[in-house]
Design a protein around this motif. Sequence first.
Motif, PDB file in Angstrom:
ATOM      1  N   TRP A 135      32.086  -8.754 -30.045  1.00  0.00           N
ATOM      2  CA  TRP A 135      32.207 -10.054 -29.127  1.00  0.00           C
ATOM      3  C   TRP A 135      32.809 -11.071 -30.120  1.00  0.00           C
ATOM      4  N   SER A 136      32.582 -11.101 -31.537  1.00  0.00           N
ATOM      5  CA  SER A 136      33.135 -12.125 -32.562  1.00  0.00           C
ATOM      6  C   SER A 136      34.690 -11.998 -32.553  1.00  0.00           C
ATOM      7  N   LEU A 137      35.152 -11.108 -31.930  1.00  0.00           N
ATOM      8  CA  LEU A 137      36.545 -10.901 -32.023  1.00  0.00           C
ATOM      9  C   LEU A 137      37.491 -11.811 -31.013  1.00  0.00           C
ATOM     10  N   PHE A 138      36.504 -12.430 -30.138  1.00  0.00           N
ATOM     11  CA  PHE A 138      37.209 -13.389 -29.330  1.00  0.00           C
ATOM     12  C   PHE A 138      37.954 -14.534 -29.846  1.00  0.00           C
ATOM     13  N   ALA A 139      37.604 -14.945 -31.188  1.00  0.00           N
ATOM     14  CA  ALA A 139      38.288 -15.836 -31.891  1.00  0.00           C
ATOM     15  C   ALA A 139      39.322 -15.657 -32.403  1.00  0.00           C
ATOM     16  N   PRO A 140      39.829 -14.485 -33.118  1.00  0.00           N
ATOM     17  CA  PRO A 140      41.210 -14.044 -33.641  1.00  0.00           C
ATOM     18  C   PRO A 140      41.863 -13.758 -32.212  1.00  0.00           C
ATOM     19  N   VAL A 141      41.450 -13.179 -31.392  1.00  0.00           N
ATOM     20  CA  VAL A 141      42.254 -12.702 -30.016  1.00  0.00           C
ATOM     21  C   VAL A 141      42.801 -14.101 -29.550  1.00  0.00           C
ATOM     22  N   LEU A 142      41.851 -14.938 -29.190  1.00  0.00           N
ATOM     23  CA  LEU A 142      42.358 -16.260 -28.395  1.00  0.00           C
ATOM     24  C   LEU A 142      43.227 -17.054 -29.657  1.00  0.00           C
ATOM     25  N   LEU A 143      43.143 -16.928 -30.867  1.00  0.00           N
ATOM     26  CA  LEU A 143      44.031 -17.411 -31.717  1.00  0.00           C
ATOM     27  C   LEU A 143      45.607 -16.936 -31.823  1.00  0.00           C
ATOM     28  N   LEU A 144      45.319 -15.430 -31.554  1.00  0.00           N
ATOM     29  CA  LEU A 144      46.795 -14.799 -31.467  1.00  0.00           C
ATOM     30  C   LEU A 144      47.403 -15.274 -30.112  1.00  0.00           C
ATOM     31  N   LEU A 145      46.833 -15.390 -28.878  1.00  0.00           N
ATOM     32  CA  LEU A 145      47.357 -15.517 -27.726  1.00  0.00           C
ATOM     33  C   LEU A 145      47.978 -17.114 -27.900  1.00  0.00           C
ATOM     34  N   SER A 146      47.322 -17.883 -28.687  1.00  0.00           N
ATOM     35  CA  SER A 146      47.993 -19.260 -28.879  1.00  0.00           C
ATOM     36  C   SER A 146      49.203 -19.184 -29.624  1.00  0.00           C
ATOM     37  N   LEU A 147      49.007 -18.338 -30.752  1.00  0.00           N
ATOM     38  CA  LEU A 147      50.141 -18.307 -31.658  1.00  0.00           C
ATOM     39  C   LEU A 147      51.476 -17.586 -30.721  1.00  0.00           C
ATOM     40  N   ALA A 148      51.140 -16.471 -30.067  1.00  0.00           N
ATOM     41  CA  ALA A 148      52.270 -16.076 -29.167  1.00  0.00           C
ATOM     42  C   ALA A 148      52.727 -17.096 -27.989  1.00  0.00           C
ATOM     43  N   GLY A 149      52.093 -18.035 -27.597  1.00  0.00           N
ATOM     44  CA  GLY A 149      52.397 -18.927 -26.581  1.00  0.00           C
ATOM     45  C   GLY A 149      53.524 -20.064 -27.426  1.00  0.00           C
ATOM     46  N   VAL A 150      52.943 -20.401 -28.731  1.00  0.00           N
ATOM     47  CA  VAL A 150      53.793 -21.091 -29.274  1.00  0.00           C
ATOM     48  C   VAL A 150      55.164 -20.684 -29.745  1.00  0.00           C
ATOM     49  N   VAL A 151      55.136 -19.382 -30.061  1.00  0.00           N
ATOM     50  CA  VAL A 151      56.322 -18.741 -30.552  1.00  0.00           C
ATOM     51  C   VAL A 151      57.329 -18.656 -29.395  1.00  0.00           C
ATOM     52  N   GLY A 196      41.413 -15.505 -40.927  1.00  0.00           N
ATOM     53  CA  GLY A 196      40.238 -15.907 -41.522  1.00  0.00           C
ATOM     54  C   GLY A 196      38.835 -15.257 -40.554  1.00  0.00           C
ATOM     55  N   TYR A 197      39.193 -15.454 -39.097  1.00  0.00           N
ATOM     56  CA  TYR A 197      38.046 -15.064 -38.492  1.00  0.00           C
ATOM     57  C   TYR A 197      37.897 -13.403 -38.311  1.00  0.00           C
ATOM     58  N   SER A 198      39.168 -12.751 -38.441  1.00  0.00           N
ATOM     59  CA  SER A 198      39.014 -11.463 -38.513  1.00  0.00           C
ATOM     60  C   SER A 198      38.296 -10.991 -39.795  1.00  0.00           C
ATOM     61  N   ALA A 199      38.756 -11.616 -40.955  1.00  0.00           N
ATOM     62  CA  ALA A 199      37.847 -11.001 -42.039  1.00  0.00           C
ATOM     63  C   ALA A 199      36.555 -11.430 -41.828  1.00  0.00           C
ATOM     64  N   VAL A 200      36.012 -12.493 -41.271  1.00  0.00           N
ATOM     65  CA  VAL A 200      34.625 -12.679 -41.095  1.00  0.00           C
ATOM     66  C   VAL A 200      33.785 -11.806 -40.336  1.00  0.00           C
ATOM     67  N   TYR A 201      34.409 -11.026 -39.283  1.00  0.00           N
ATOM     68  CA  TYR A 201      34.008 -10.082 -38.642  1.00  0.00           C
ATOM     69  C   TYR A 201      33.783  -8.593 -39.555  1.00  0.00           C
ATOM     70  N   LEU A 202      34.968  -8.383 -40.083  1.00  0.00           N
ATOM     71  CA  LEU A 202      35.106  -7.186 -40.995  1.00  0.00           C
ATOM     72  C   LEU A 202      34.132  -7.152 -42.377  1.00  0.00           C
ATOM     73  N   LEU A 203      34.081  -8.244 -42.872  1.00  0.00           N
ATOM     74  CA  LEU A 203      33.524  -8.494 -44.314  1.00  0.00           C
ATOM     75  C   LEU A 203      31.952  -8.932 -44.252  1.00  0.00           C
ATOM     76  N   TRP A 204      31.601  -9.499 -43.141  1.00  0.00           N
ATOM     77  CA  TRP A 204      30.336  -9.996 -43.096  1.00  0.00           C
ATOM     78  C   TRP A 204      29.342  -8.686 -42.742  1.00  0.00           C
TER      79      TRP A 204
END
Length: 245
Positions: A166-182, A68-76
């Motif tokens: 700089w808006s990509l900080f949201a999806p980057v942090l989310l992907l890092l959290s996802l990698a940690g859970v996995v 969702g946050y990646s789409a926000v950066y790309l589509l807005w």
Amino acid sequence: KFLHRVETGFAPAAYDALGWRTVKTSSVLGSVSFVIMFNMLLVSQLSSKFKVRDTTLLIFGLSMAAFGYSAVYLLWARDAAVWHFIFPFFFAVGSFPFLGAPNRSIFTDMMNKKPPLEEHHGLMQAVLSMVSSLAGFVTPTFVAIYCLRSPAEVSSSRDGRELTAWSLFAPVLLLLSLAGVVYLLLSNRIVNDKITVQSDIDLSSSEEQILNENSTLLPQTKVADTPKEASRRPTNEYHHTVAMH
């Protein structure tokens, strides 16, 4: 608080790209409450009725939010279609119920499995809430300063996007959290939502005791005396035949 991030940037971005003013912006922001409420009910049913694990809900929520946050950066972007603003916004915000409750549940379970934290549950929960509140104060300021582009910057850019990189900080942090859970799942640190923690504290003797037939917790049955043991009884023991004499 990624929710504050997208809400902070929506109004100025929609005004510059779509010409939306207070009424239209407020209608979209107000409808977010219904999306969150529906997804909260969905998470509750999935967890209680269908027994979906917290880790599964968390992984889905992290993936949904990152998309969702990646789409926000790309589509807005300026002169974009209306759905380019609505769809990513609802998709990003709708991921919040899949993140909040499962994450706190796993956090509480981890504390319960760590003996040193047994007396600090209240403190740890308070720290978690305080950090979350701090992010709610910091994120809007960060978004307004570093993530939003001014109308002049949008006009001079080639892509016409309303947000900076700089808006990509949201999806980057989310992907890092996802990698940690996995990683925790693959390393068996989380097994069926039960946190396996190796503690350095030795168990007490009462916890190390293994129950067996001689344990006082089991009912004791009296064994009949052997002839040899019966012969050792005191001779002056009261007996009903003596009473008869």
